[in-house]
Design a protein around this motif. Sequence first.
Motif, PDB file in Angstrom:
ATOM      1  N   VAL A 281     -10.690   2.309  -7.568  1.00 13.74           N
ATOM      2  CA  VAL A 281     -10.322   1.789  -8.887  1.00 13.74           C
ATOM      3  C   VAL A 281      -9.982   0.322  -8.709  1.00 13.74           C
ATOM      4  N   ASN A 282     -10.650  -0.536  -9.454  1.00 10.21           N
ATOM      5  CA  ASN A 282     -10.444  -1.977  -9.306  1.00 10.21           C
ATOM      6  C   ASN A 282      -8.977  -2.358  -9.456  1.00 10.21           C
ATOM      7  N   ILE A 283      -8.582  -3.363  -8.694  1.00  7.72           N
ATOM      8  CA  ILE A 283      -7.182  -3.808  -8.727  1.00  7.72           C
ATOM      9  C   ILE A 283      -7.005  -4.769  -9.899  1.00  7.72           C
ATOM     10  N   GLU A 284      -6.856  -4.189 -11.091  1.00  9.18           N
ATOM     11  CA  GLU A 284      -6.757  -4.989 -12.314  1.00  9.18           C
ATOM     12  C   GLU A 284      -5.840  -4.360 -13.361  1.00  9.18           C
ATOM     13  N   TYR A 285      -5.110  -3.315 -12.961  1.00  8.90           N
ATOM     14  CA  TYR A 285      -4.299  -2.584 -13.938  1.00  8.90           C
ATOM     15  C   TYR A 285      -2.823  -2.947 -13.799  1.00  8.90           C
TER      16      TYR A 285
ATOM     17  N   LEU B 224       0.858  -1.182   0.000  1.00  7.16           N
ATOM     18  CA  LEU B 224       0.000   0.000   0.000  1.00  7.16           C
ATOM     19  C   LEU B 224       0.895   1.233   0.000  1.00  7.16           C
ATOM     20  N   GLN B 225       0.516   2.226  -0.797  1.00  9.68           N
ATOM     21  CA  GLN B 225       1.279   3.470  -0.819  1.00  9.68           C
ATOM     22  C   GLN B 225       0.316   4.652  -0.857  1.00  9.68           C
ATOM     23  N   LEU B 226       0.473   5.550   0.092  1.00  7.34           N
ATOM     24  CA  LEU B 226      -0.378   6.743   0.128  1.00  7.34           C
ATOM     25  C   LEU B 226      -0.043   7.636  -1.061  1.00  7.34           C
ATOM     26  N   ILE B 227      -1.070   7.976  -1.872  1.00  3.51           N
ATOM     27  CA  ILE B 227      -0.820   8.829  -3.036  1.00  3.51           C
ATOM     28  C   ILE B 227      -1.465  10.207  -2.903  1.00  3.51           C
ATOM     29  N   ASP B 228      -2.406  10.349  -1.955  1.00  3.01           N
ATOM     30  CA  ASP B 228      -3.018  11.656  -1.742  1.00  3.01           C
ATOM     31  C   ASP B 228      -3.554  11.712  -0.311  1.00  3.01           C
ATOM     32  N   SER B 229      -2.875  12.485   0.525  1.00  3.20           N
ATOM     33  CA  SER B 229      -3.271  12.552   1.927  1.00  3.20           C
ATOM     34  C   SER B 229      -4.551  13.336   2.129  1.00  3.20           C
ATOM     35  N   ASN B 230      -4.860  14.253   1.223  1.00  8.04           N
ATOM     36  CA  ASN B 230      -6.062  15.071   1.358  1.00  8.04           C
ATOM     37  C   ASN B 230      -7.330  14.220   1.269  1.00  8.04           C
ATOM     38  N   THR B 231      -7.332  13.263   0.342  1.00  9.69           N
ATOM     39  CA  THR B 231      -8.491  12.385   0.176  1.00  9.69           C
ATOM     40  C   THR B 231      -8.242  10.987   0.753  1.00  9.69           C
ATOM     41  N   GLY B 232      -7.046  10.741   1.256  1.00  8.58           N
ATOM     42  CA  GLY B 232      -6.735   9.441   1.841  1.00  8.58           C
ATOM     43  C   GLY B 232      -6.746   8.316   0.830  1.00  8.58           C
ATOM     44  N   LEU B 233      -6.189   8.553  -0.355  1.00  8.43           N
ATOM     45  CA  LEU B 233      -6.159   7.536  -1.401  1.00  8.43           C
ATOM     46  C   LEU B 233      -4.852   6.755  -1.360  1.00  8.43           C
ATOM     47  N   PHE B 234      -4.959   5.432  -1.568  1.00  6.90           N
ATOM     48  CA  PHE B 234      -3.794   4.552  -1.552  1.00  6.90           C
ATOM     49  C   PHE B 234      -3.696   3.791  -2.873  1.00  6.90           C
ATOM     50  N   LEU B 235      -2.463   3.605  -3.326  1.00  8.84           N
ATOM     51  CA  LEU B 235      -2.188   2.683  -4.419  1.00  8.84           C
ATOM     52  C   LEU B 235      -2.102   1.291  -3.801  1.00  8.84           C
ATOM     53  N   ALA B 236      -2.962   0.388  -4.241  1.00  7.93           N
ATOM     54  CA  ALA B 236      -3.026  -0.964  -3.676  1.00  7.93           C
ATOM     55  C   ALA B 236      -2.497  -1.974  -4.685  1.00  7.93           C
ATOM     56  N   ASN B 237      -1.718  -2.925  -4.208  1.00 13.15           N
ATOM     57  CA  ASN B 237      -1.106  -3.933  -5.071  1.00 13.15           C
ATOM     58  C   ASN B 237      -1.478  -5.328  -4.569  1.00 13.15           C
ATOM     59  N   LYS B 238      -2.010  -6.126  -5.508  1.00 17.65           N
ATOM     60  CA  LYS B 238      -2.280  -7.541  -5.240  1.00 17.65           C
ATOM     61  C   LYS B 238      -1.843  -8.353  -6.443  1.00 17.65           C
ATOM     62  N   GLN B 239      -0.914  -9.250  -6.206  1.00 19.78           N
ATOM     63  CA  GLN B 239      -0.435 -10.151  -7.262  1.00 19.78           C
ATOM     64  C   GLN B 239      -0.055  -9.375  -8.531  1.00 19.78           C
ATOM     65  N   LYS B 240       0.695  -8.293  -8.325  1.00 13.01           N
ATOM     66  CA  LYS B 240       1.262  -7.470  -9.407  1.00 13.01           C
ATOM     67  C   LYS B 240       0.202  -6.766 -10.246  1.00 13.01           C
ATOM     68  N   LYS B 241      -0.980  -6.633  -9.708  1.00 10.81           N
ATOM     69  CA  LYS B 241      -2.021  -5.813 -10.313  1.00 10.81           C
ATOM     70  C   LYS B 241      -2.320  -4.652  -9.354  1.00 10.81           C
ATOM     71  N   TYR B 242      -2.713  -3.501  -9.943  1.00  9.57           N
ATOM     72  CA  TYR B 242      -2.817  -2.291  -9.141  1.00  9.57           C
ATOM     73  C   TYR B 242      -4.209  -1.662  -9.233  1.00  9.57           C
ATOM     74  N   GLY B 243      -4.591  -1.009  -8.135  1.00  7.13           N
ATOM     75  CA  GLY B 243      -5.841  -0.270  -8.085  1.00  7.13           C
ATOM     76  C   GLY B 243      -5.741   0.818  -7.042  1.00  7.13           C
ATOM     77  N   ILE B 244      -6.855   1.482  -6.762  1.00  5.39           N
ATOM     78  CA  ILE B 244      -6.888   2.566  -5.787  1.00  5.39           C
ATOM     79  C   ILE B 244      -7.953   2.270  -4.738  1.00  5.39           C
ATOM     80  N   ILE B 245      -7.587   2.402  -3.454  1.00  2.00           N
ATOM     81  CA  ILE B 245      -8.554   2.282  -2.366  1.00  2.00           C
ATOM     82  C   ILE B 245      -8.430   3.512  -1.478  1.00  2.00           C
ATOM     83  N   ASP B 246      -9.460   3.766  -0.653  1.00  4.29           N
ATOM     84  CA  ASP B 246      -9.368   4.898   0.266  1.00  4.29           C
ATOM     85  C   ASP B 246      -8.958   4.418   1.650  1.00  4.29           C
TER      86      ASP B 246
END
Length: 484
Positions: free
Chosen positions: A304-308, A275-297
Amino acid sequence: MNLIDESFEPKKVDNSKKTTKIILIIISILIAAIIGIVIAIMYIQENTLKLYINGVVNEKVKEMMVEEADGTIYFPIKEISSYLGYQSFNGEYADKSEEASKCYIQCDDEIVNFTLNSKTLYKLETSDSNANYEYYNSKKPVKAINGKLYASIDAIENAFNITFINNVENKKINIYTMPYLIDFYSSKVLDYGYEQIDENYKNKKTILKDMLVVVKDQGKTYAVIDTQGNSVIEPKYSNIEYLPNLGDFLVTSNNKVGLISSKKERKIQLSYDSLQLIDSNTGLFLANKQKKYGIIDSKGNTKVNIEYDEIGIDITKFEQNGIKNKYLLDNGMIPARKGKLWGAFDKNGNNILDFEYDSLGYIATTDKDAINLLIIPDYNVMVVAKDKKYALVNSVGERLCNWVLDDVYMTINGGTKYYYMNFNNTSADVLEFLDEIDVKPSKKSNRDKETESEDTKKEQLKENLKENILEENTVKQENQIDEE
């Protein structure tokens, strides 16, 4: 015997006793005066403001302080920096210049950018090569006083990582720096049953919130305690990372990462590879599962679904563009790649740029003066590429021109940035084109005006581009009618 003469003989006066009395009176007066002076000095000292840095009185820093009628305290940014363990420079860190309206401070691990009339300061942890800028909004904007940049005390606290205690009743101000506090508590953690305070720079910042990230079991186990030794997060995690702007902790166990608050609330389950914080104002995180990426709060909700295959863009290719966050661009877009094609989302997870672009941004290959370009500042416009042609899109994904541009690049002349685009071997000013199609900047540009002859030369390109836009929109409308 002469009785008359003997009886009327005058007595001798004892002057020594009189002198002694006078001396004693004078001494008493002097003692009383000295006592009065001492009392007066003590009273004045007790009612005179004293400023301490790490327990030592500092008159020079006190003289720098400016207090306004509303009680807001300001300090000159550059002048106070050396007293707090920082260096200071004019301009902006990533865009070296001597602009007096900007300055930045730097220590071994971090830089902080300030801008005149702005409440936002940007911090970058230089010891972390993958770090993005974090931003903090102060209560009052940076202001100029006698030609120097001043920041309010809350901005100074955040920028310099200090604790500021203003004891109004005792007329005392105490400033404690983070290294001083870490050193003070280093020995205490041993008494609390831990080996040491964690060396991670972000984790050290917990001391500013009266907490400590500590390690035990030869660095294999991490925990969080308060400065009295009470447990905040139990010692059962293989890693803990503090997020200063949120006040929460990323915790790792069995190679899975989650988020826990300082109140021991499990905000995000330990189910992600990273997990990596990408925007502290909105509390958005870059999430990684099995080398696929998405966005969670920060509550674990999927945006954003973890499929990219990739989220974020390599901004090192666009150093002169002033982009501070590779995951959330200045125009509010979150760039993403699926397979070989790029698209983008907004902060709410809405797909605002379809996945049809070969790349984002322009990489200069021909003109030696041309500089790579991704975002056109102030206009929130981005350069996109498809089939070796370029176009411009706005912050909601609308294309501002058809696929007709051969090049879209930046140049710098005399410290001023200019933006150009080539179309049919003709060069035109991008900002003038945007103005022509009523794309308004968020603030006025200070660019020098081009000569009248150059304006005339570019007028034809503007018209051609406008025609292309109109033609494309007309085709779209006709297609929609046919479909209906």
